[in-house]
Design a protein around this motif. Structure first.
Motif, PDB file in Angstrom:
ATOM      1  N   GLY A   1       0.836  -1.199   0.000  1.00 48.52           N
ATOM      2  CA  GLY A   1       0.000   0.000   0.000  1.00 48.52           C
ATOM      3  C   GLY A   1       0.866   1.243   0.000  1.00 48.52           C
ATOM      4  N   VAL A   2       0.217   2.401  -0.144  1.00 45.19           N
ATOM      5  CA  VAL A   2       0.923   3.680  -0.019  1.00 45.19           C
ATOM      6  C   VAL A   2       0.102   4.590   0.885  1.00 45.19           C
ATOM      7  CG1 VAL A   2       2.191   3.612  -2.208  1.00 45.19           C
ATOM      8  CG2 VAL A   2      -0.146   4.522  -2.188  1.00 45.19           C
ATOM      9  N   GLU A   3       0.791   5.282   1.817  1.00 42.25           N
ATOM     10  CA  GLU A   3       0.091   6.233   2.678  1.00 42.25           C
ATOM     11  C   GLU A   3       0.262   7.635   2.135  1.00 42.25           C
ATOM     12  OE1 GLU A   3       1.121   6.287   6.863  1.00 42.25           O
ATOM     13  OE2 GLU A   3      -0.379   7.838   7.286  1.00 42.25           O
ATOM     14  N   ALA A   4      -0.858   8.344   1.976  1.00 36.77           N
ATOM     15  CA  ALA A   4      -0.837   9.737   1.529  1.00 36.77           C
ATOM     16  C   ALA A   4      -0.630  10.646   2.736  1.00 36.77           C
ATOM     17  CB  ALA A   4      -2.162  10.080   0.843  1.00 36.77           C
ATOM     18  N   LEU A   5       0.339  11.555   2.636  1.00 33.78           N
ATOM     19  CA  LEU A   5       0.631  12.489   3.734  1.00 33.78           C
ATOM     20  C   LEU A   5       0.580  13.913   3.202  1.00 33.78           C
ATOM     21  CD1 LEU A   5       3.523  10.286   5.086  1.00 33.78           C
ATOM     22  CD2 LEU A   5       1.441  10.816   6.396  1.00 33.78           C
ATOM     23  N   ALA A   6      -0.206  14.754   3.850  1.00 33.34           N
ATOM     24  CA  ALA A   6      -0.445  16.109   3.366  1.00 33.34           C
ATOM     25  C   ALA A   6       0.767  17.007   3.593  1.00 33.34           C
ATOM     26  CB  ALA A   6      -1.661  16.696   4.077  1.00 33.34           C
ATOM     27  N   ARG A   7       1.033  17.884   2.641  1.00 34.25           N
ATOM     28  CA  ARG A   7       2.099  18.887   2.763  1.00 34.25           C
ATOM     29  C   ARG A   7       1.562  20.247   2.330  1.00 34.25           C
ATOM     30  NH1 ARG A   7       3.820  15.362   5.195  1.00 34.25           N
ATOM     31  NH2 ARG A   7       5.790  14.247   5.072  1.00 34.25           N
ATOM     32  N   TRP A   8       1.983  21.270   3.068  1.00 30.90           N
ATOM     33  CA  TRP A   8       1.590  22.636   2.733  1.00 30.90           C
ATOM     34  C   TRP A   8       2.851  23.414   2.382  1.00 30.90           C
ATOM     35  CZ3 TRP A   8      -0.462  26.591   6.899  1.00 30.90           C
ATOM     36  CH2 TRP A   8      -0.690  27.830   6.273  1.00 30.90           C
ATOM     37  N   ASN A   9       2.952  23.828   1.143  1.00 32.71           N
ATOM     38  CA  ASN A   9       4.106  24.595   0.708  1.00 32.71           C
ATOM     39  C   ASN A   9       3.801  26.071   0.860  1.00 32.71           C
ATOM     40  OD1 ASN A   9       6.700  24.908  -0.212  1.00 32.71           O
ATOM     41  ND2 ASN A   9       6.421  23.481  -1.925  1.00 32.71           N
ATOM     42  N   HIS A  10       4.278  26.646   1.965  1.00 30.02           N
ATOM     43  CA  HIS A  10       3.997  28.048   2.274  1.00 30.02           C
ATOM     44  C   HIS A  10       4.958  28.951   1.493  1.00 30.02           C
ATOM     45  CE1 HIS A  10       3.784  31.760   4.596  1.00 30.02           C
ATOM     46  NE2 HIS A  10       2.624  31.342   5.049  1.00 30.02           N
ATOM     47  N   PRO A  11       4.438  30.042   0.896  1.00 25.21           N
ATOM     48  CA  PRO A  11       5.286  30.897   0.050  1.00 25.21           C
ATOM     49  C   PRO A  11       6.529  31.432   0.762  1.00 25.21           C
ATOM     50  CG  PRO A  11       3.130  31.922   0.460  1.00 25.21           C
ATOM     51  CD  PRO A  11       3.034  30.493   0.881  1.00 25.21           C
ATOM     52  N   HIS A  12       6.444  31.716   2.078  1.00 25.06           N
ATOM     53  CA  HIS A  12       7.606  32.268   2.784  1.00 25.06           C
ATOM     54  C   HIS A  12       8.236  31.284   3.762  1.00 25.06           C
ATOM     55  CE1 HIS A  12       6.280  35.913   0.967  1.00 25.06           C
ATOM     56  NE2 HIS A  12       5.168  35.943   1.664  1.00 25.06           N
ATOM     57  N   LEU A  13       7.394  30.465   4.370  1.00 26.67           N
ATOM     58  CA  LEU A  13       7.898  29.593   5.445  1.00 26.67           C
ATOM     59  C   LEU A  13       8.406  28.260   4.933  1.00 26.67           C
ATOM     60  CD1 LEU A  13       5.053  30.283   8.042  1.00 26.67           C
ATOM     61  CD2 LEU A  13       7.342  31.283   8.002  1.00 26.67           C
ATOM     62  N   GLY A  14       8.173  27.962   3.666  1.00 20.33           N
ATOM     63  CA  GLY A  14       8.590  26.665   3.134  1.00 20.33           C
ATOM     64  C   GLY A  14       7.540  25.603   3.433  1.00 20.33           C
ATOM     65  N   VAL A  15       7.970  24.359   3.533  1.00 26.58           N
ATOM     66  CA  VAL A  15       7.020  23.266   3.774  1.00 26.58           C
ATOM     67  C   VAL A  15       6.654  23.217   5.258  1.00 26.58           C
ATOM     68  CG1 VAL A  15       6.605  20.802   3.591  1.00 26.58           C
ATOM     69  CG2 VAL A  15       7.930  21.946   1.819  1.00 26.58           C
ATOM     70  N   VAL A  16       5.376  23.446   5.545  1.00 28.32           N
ATOM     71  CA  VAL A  16       4.886  23.393   6.919  1.00 28.32           C
ATOM     72  C   VAL A  16       4.452  21.950   7.204  1.00 28.32           C
ATOM     73  CG1 VAL A  16       3.212  24.360   8.557  1.00 28.32           C
ATOM     74  CG2 VAL A  16       4.043  25.764   6.655  1.00 28.32           C
ATOM     75  N   PRO A  17       4.937  21.320   8.278  1.00 29.84           N
ATOM     76  CA  PRO A  17       4.579  19.917   8.532  1.00 29.84           C
ATOM     77  C   PRO A  17       3.128  19.768   9.004  1.00 29.84           C
ATOM     78  CG  PRO A  17       6.042  20.739  10.258  1.00 29.84           C
ATOM     79  CD  PRO A  17       5.910  21.837   9.243  1.00 29.84           C
ATOM     80  N   PRO A  18       2.505  18.624   8.707  1.00 33.16           N
ATOM     81  CA  PRO A  18       1.104  18.414   9.076  1.00 33.16           C
ATOM     82  C   PRO A  18       0.866  18.476  10.581  1.00 33.16           C
ATOM     83  CG  PRO A  18       2.072  16.398   8.173  1.00 33.16           C
ATOM     84  CD  PRO A  18       3.045  17.489   7.946  1.00 33.16           C
ATOM     85  N   ASP A  19       1.866  18.110  11.382  1.00 33.00           N
ATOM     86  CA  ASP A  19       1.688  18.189  12.837  1.00 33.00           C
ATOM     87  C   ASP A  19       1.395  19.631  13.265  1.00 33.00           C
ATOM     88  OD1 ASP A  19       2.070  15.504  13.270  1.00 33.00           O
ATOM     89  OD2 ASP A  19       4.242  15.706  13.491  1.00 33.00           O
ATOM     90  N   VAL A  20       1.778  20.623  12.437  1.00 32.27           N
ATOM     91  CA  VAL A  20       1.505  22.026  12.728  1.00 32.27           C
ATOM     92  C   VAL A  20       0.164  22.452  12.136  1.00 32.27           C
ATOM     93  CG1 VAL A  20       2.262  24.407  12.314  1.00 32.27           C
ATOM     94  CG2 VAL A  20       3.947  22.641  12.890  1.00 32.27           C
ATOM     95  N   PHE A  21      -0.069  22.150  10.849  1.00 30.66           N
ATOM     96  CA  PHE A  21      -1.262  22.758  10.236  1.00 30.66           C
ATOM     97  C   PHE A  21      -2.552  21.946  10.406  1.00 30.66           C
ATOM     98  CE2 PHE A  21      -1.837  20.339   6.351  1.00 30.66           C
ATOM     99  CZ  PHE A  21      -0.566  19.941   5.938  1.00 30.66           C
ATOM    100  N   ILE A  22      -2.458  20.651  10.674  1.00 26.23           N
ATOM    101  CA  ILE A  22      -3.691  19.876  10.903  1.00 26.23           C
ATOM    102  C   ILE A  22      -4.423  20.381  12.164  1.00 26.23           C
ATOM    103  CG2 ILE A  22      -4.665  17.588  11.417  1.00 26.23           C
ATOM    104  CD1 ILE A  22      -3.870  17.757   8.494  1.00 26.23           C
ATOM    105  N   PRO A  23      -3.705  20.573  13.295  1.00 28.34           N
ATOM    106  CA  PRO A  23      -4.399  21.125  14.473  1.00 28.34           C
ATOM    107  C   PRO A  23      -4.982  22.517  14.224  1.00 28.34           C
ATOM    108  CG  PRO A  23      -2.305  20.160  15.125  1.00 28.34           C
ATOM    109  CD  PRO A  23      -2.324  20.170  13.621  1.00 28.34           C
ATOM    110  N   VAL A  24      -4.272  23.358  13.446  1.00 21.73           N
ATOM    111  CA  VAL A  24      -4.809  24.686  13.119  1.00 21.73           C
ATOM    112  C   VAL A  24      -6.099  24.530  12.321  1.00 21.73           C
ATOM    113  CG1 VAL A  24      -4.403  26.844  11.857  1.00 21.73           C
ATOM    114  CG2 VAL A  24      -2.523  25.784  13.115  1.00 21.73           C
TER     115      VAL A  24
END
Ligand code: C2E
Ligand code: MG
Ligand code: MG
Ligand code: MG
Length: 278
Positions: free
Chosen positions: A58-81
């Motif tokens: 199988g493959v697990e999908a993991l979300a990534r947020w590429n922020h224009p200034h901050l770079g890649v924000v990890p899901p442990d930060v943005f999922i709770p937000v």
């Protein structure tokens, strides 16, 4: 008079930090909302493999947020937000849609499953099961190709969540209990959870090399999972020694940096690794 000054000082010291915290939360929310509007989130994939043959199960999908200034924000930060801002429903659907679309055009989708993380609050939306069904249909995937991962805490006492999981399973989607052993779920209820797969948290895997008791615990857990019909997956396997010990304990499927870091789906091949053929 002195007290008044002190009070003023205390207020003056307290206030800026509070405002900073509040501002930060407001900023995150606004930026995340923008990111969702512009679909600035993407998904990376990590292989889930058979330990003996390194076949991709199988493959697990993991979300990534590429922020224009901050770079890649990890899901442990943005999922709770996203959860606090009430955006997790939209975010979760965007991730699911992206993951399904990419997976559907990947050759491995004929033999491997797609695993997607969901937050408990997503499942409090009564229309969640039908949204998942619609997303699968749009991507041209069968329910049997999808696994949804929920943490054990989500299952501890939320009867709405349990109801949603039952509907999803009746439809043919499999459910995985994620990060098993880190939350509050009682072993007494484990067999009642509507689940097919249990993912044992990487903290247990990290312990087996240095802690003999951890070996006994894991060995017993594997027997228990087998007895109640749950397929076990070991998370966070980083070296060959861990993999060898897990295989000795009867573990057959795992995931971790040893087999592949999260990355583009096109980088994952379903051919057996060349090392196995020699
Ligand atoms: P998770 O679902 O338990 O995912 C596994 C996490 O462990 C991933 O972190 C992965 O990169 C990391 N990992 C995998 N193998 C190893 C290893 O060998 N060693 C170590 N140290 N770490 C390893 P990531 O991608 O940062 O995700 C963190 C968590 O964020 C996930 O934990 C999941 O709970 C949550 N998450 C990610 N994407 C989504 C999503 O789309 N929706 C929701 N609701 N949660 C998500
Ligand atoms: Mg997961
Ligand atoms: Mg996990
Ligand atoms: Mg986790």
């Amino acid at each position: 008079y002195a007290a008044k000054t002190q009070g003023k000082d205390a207020y003056a010291m307290f206030e800026p930090s509070m405002r900073q915290g509040f501002d930060r939360e407001v900023m995150w929310r606004a930026e995340l909302q923008q990111a969702l509007q512009h679909s600035a989130l993407h998904v990376v994939f990590q292989p889930i493999v058979t330990l003996a043959g390194r076949r991709v199960a199988g493959v697990e999908a993991l979300a990534r947020w590429n922020h224009p200034h901050l770079g890649v924000v990890p899901p442990d930060v943005f999922i709770p937000v996203a959860e606090r801002a009430g955006l997790i429903g939209d975010l979760g659907l965007l991730v699911l849609r992206r993951a399904c679309a990419e997976f559907a055009s990947w050759p491995g989708s004929q033999t491997a499953y797609l695993s997607v993380n969901v937050s408990p609050s997503q499942m409090l939306d009564a229309s969640f099961p039908s949204k998942v069904a619609a997303t699968l249909y749009e991507a041209g995937l069968r329910p049997g190709q999808l696994v949804l991962e929920v943490t054990e805490n989500a299952l501890a006492d939320e009867s709405e969540v349990i109801g949603a999981l039952r509907r999803l399973r009746e439809f043919g989607i499999r459910i995985a209990i994620d990060d098993f052993g880190t939350g509050y779920a009682s072993l007494r209820y484990l067999h009642r959870f509507p689940a097919d797969i249990v993912k044992v948290d990487r903290t247990y895997v990290q312990d087996i090399a240095r802690d003999p008791a951890a070996v006994h615990i894991l060995g017993t857990l594997w027997q228990l999972f087998g007895a109640i019909g749950l397929t076990a997956v070991a998370e966070g396997i980083e070296d060959q020694a861990q993999a060898a010990m897990l295989m000795d304990l009867g573990c057959r499927v795992g995931q971790g940096f040893l087999y592949g870091r999260p990355g583009p789906l096109s980088a994952i091949t379903t051919e057996p690794a060349t090392a196995d053929q020699s």
